[in-house]
Scaffold this motif. Structure first.
Motif, PDB file in Angstrom:
ATOM      1  N   GLU A  79       0.835  -1.198   0.000  1.00  0.00           N
ATOM      2  CA  GLU A  79       0.000   0.000   0.000  1.00  0.00           C
ATOM      3  C   GLU A  79       0.871   1.250   0.000  1.00  0.00           C
ATOM      4  N   ALA A  80       0.525   2.204  -0.853  1.00  0.00           N
ATOM      5  CA  ALA A  80       1.164   3.522  -0.855  1.00  0.00           C
ATOM      6  C   ALA A  80       0.057   4.565  -0.823  1.00  0.00           C
ATOM      7  N   CYS A  81      -0.447   4.836   0.363  1.00  0.00           N
ATOM      8  CA  CYS A  81      -1.655   5.641   0.515  1.00  0.00           C
ATOM      9  C   CYS A  81      -1.420   6.945   1.261  1.00  0.00           C
ATOM     10  N   VAL A  82      -0.154   7.294   1.525  1.00  0.00           N
ATOM     11  CA  VAL A  82       0.119   8.563   2.208  1.00  0.00           C
ATOM     12  C   VAL A  82       0.023   9.666   1.163  1.00  0.00           C
ATOM     13  N   SER A  83      -1.157  10.254   1.055  1.00  0.00           N
ATOM     14  CA  SER A  83      -1.427  11.264   0.029  1.00  0.00           C
ATOM     15  C   SER A  83      -2.403  12.288   0.593  1.00  0.00           C
ATOM     16  N   PRO A  84      -2.477  13.482  -0.005  1.00  0.00           N
ATOM     17  CA  PRO A  84      -3.369  14.513   0.534  1.00  0.00           C
ATOM     18  C   PRO A  84      -4.827  14.079   0.618  1.00  0.00           C
ATOM     19  N   THR A  85      -5.324  13.437  -0.427  1.00  0.00           N
ATOM     20  CA  THR A  85      -6.738  13.061  -0.441  1.00  0.00           C
ATOM     21  C   THR A  85      -7.056  12.012   0.618  1.00  0.00           C
ATOM     22  N   ILE A  86      -6.213  10.987   0.723  1.00  0.00           N
ATOM     23  CA  ILE A  86      -6.481   9.916   1.689  1.00  0.00           C
ATOM     24  C   ILE A  86      -6.338  10.439   3.117  1.00  0.00           C
ATOM     25  N   LEU A  87      -5.327  11.251   3.364  1.00  0.00           N
ATOM     26  CA  LEU A  87      -5.184  11.845   4.698  1.00  0.00           C
ATOM     27  C   LEU A  87      -6.412  12.674   5.068  1.00  0.00           C
ATOM     28  N   LEU A  88      -6.858  13.510   4.145  1.00  0.00           N
ATOM     29  CA  LEU A  88      -8.006  14.363   4.431  1.00  0.00           C
ATOM     30  C   LEU A  88      -9.266  13.536   4.631  1.00  0.00           C
ATOM     31  N   ALA A  89      -9.429  12.500   3.824  1.00  0.00           N
ATOM     32  CA  ALA A  89     -10.618  11.662   3.934  1.00  0.00           C
ATOM     33  C   ALA A  89     -10.665  10.930   5.274  1.00  0.00           C
TER      34      ALA A  89
END
Length: 402
Positions: A186-196
């Motif tokens: 998993e590579a999910c450290v991103s602005p959208t995922i963090l905000l969600a």
């Protein structure tokens, strides 16, 4: 355990916030060094939560060419490197390509590509679909290592990695393969995922002290710390492993999988689905709760999940010491269960359990023995749990090679 195929774990490979190799990963866990930091891969200063656990110094250059790397999302790159290390660690095998299989787990797939395309100019490129599809990691691992048997992908949110390894066990038992490479990425450290995740109340808000934000089972926990990573294991029949003189880290003895069928994001408060999953895994291993000498908990650090899991552990294996390595490396979503499976195999191989850090005052509702410093464990069963959004549950049981 006579009368059925016994399965050995003979190879391990990782790319995690705690290290890019198994030795460093294990050392960091035992030392209890938090890996939560201010995000370095993009400007997170405008986000309400700007910290996470990221894989440090990740360079896939020794594994793929520049041209190949441009065809892969970061999730796939992490998977390809971790899987290659696991295969190398397992050593040479004479299993023909047609009898090899790969099973990968991921919750969000090619998230980095999807998000950069959504937020960037120009729209999708010709490589967009191959990079974002969830099965890309399995495809690239199979191509790199000429795996001509089953090539499968599991996507059950935070249980994906655990399910992938469990399904690998089933492939060996039902005769579909003689060697399986299984894990999650998993590579999910991103602005959208963090905000969600922030907006749904899942993330810790300890922005002033990221290193102390992930605190499973602590009374002051307030959510998990988002992470990325990958981990893979090589599975083969125990008899085959012994015959070729392979190092056996542990036996993968049992697998459970159930659903809560309760709520999309909230666990069933009485833990009925999780308890059935653990009981199923132990029954599959032909072991009893009294045989469990350690639990590698899902332990996300969210208020409801920790209490629910603690109740299940207390009912079934209340005497067993418990660890949540998410306190050190955060929550890598679809990779979490696979990373924790590697830690479980190492715990059994070394007979030493890593600590849960940031446990200042244990929640009185979590009446279990949570380890605060490395602790020797007795030979026995090690239980690894993964409980996910959607009510997906996975439990793996590792046993000594005896």
């Amino acid at each position: 355990m006579s009368g059925r195929i016994r399965v050995a774990v003979t190879g391990l490979g990782v790319r995690t916030p705690a290290g890019n190799d198994v030795k460093t990963f294990w050392s960091t866990l035992l030392d209890g060094r938090s890996t939560a930091r201010t995000i370095s891969s993009f400007d997170a200063s405008g986000l309400p939560v700007g910290f996470a656990c990221q894989v440090p110094d990740f360079d896939p250059g020794d594994y793929v060419t520049g041209k190949q790397a441009r065809r892969m999302d970061r999730t796939t790159l992490l998977a390809v490197c971790a899987a290659a290390d696991a295969i190398g660690d397992a050593g040479p095998t004479e299993v023909p390509p047609e009898r090899r299989a790969v099973v990968t787990g991921t919750g969000l797939g090619g998230n980095e590509t999807a998000e950069s395309t959504l937020l960037g100019p120009g729209g999708p490129t010709a490589l967009y679909v191959p990079k974002v599809m969830h099965n890309a990691a399995a495809a690239f691992v199979s191509m790199r290592h000429r795996i001509l048997g089953p090539s499968l992908t599991v996507s059950t949110a935070c249980a994906s990695g655990g399910h992938a390894i469990g399904e690998g066990l089933r492939l060996l038992r039902d005769g579909s393969a003689d060697l399986v490479v299984a894990g999650g990425a998993e590579a999910c450290v991103s602005p959208t995922i963090l905000l969600a995740f922030h907006r749904c109340g899942a993330l810790s808000q300890r922005v002033a002290e990221p290193e102390r934000a992930s605190r499973p089972f602590d009374a002051a926990r307030d959510g998990f710390v988002l992470a990325e990573g990958a981990a893979f294991v090589v599975l083969e029949r125990l008899d085959d492993a012994v015959r070729r003189g392979a190092r056996v880290y542990a036996e993968l003895a049992g697998y459970g999988r159930t659903s809560d069928a309760h709520h999309l994001t909230t666990p069933d408060p009485d833990g009925a689905g999780a308890e059935r999953c653990v009981r199923q895994a132990l029954a599959d291993a032909r072991l009893s709760p009294a045989d469990v000498t350690h639990v590698n908990a899902h332990g996300s650090g969210t208020p409801l999940n920790d209490v629910t899991e603690a109740r299940v552990i207390a009912r079934l294996a209340g005497q067993a010491p418990v660890t949540s390595i998410k306190s050190v490396i955060g929550h890598a979503i679809g990779a979490a269960g696979a990373i924790e499976a590697v830690a479980s195999a190492l715990t059994l191989h070394e007979l030493l359990a890593p600590p849960t850090i940031n446990l200042d005052a244990q929640d009185p509702l979590c009446e279990i023995d949570v380890i605060r410093r490395p602790r020797p464990i007795a030979p026995g069963a090690v239980l690894s749990n993964s409980f996910a959004f959607g009510g997906h549950n996975a439990s793996l049981v590792f046993a000594p090679n005896t």
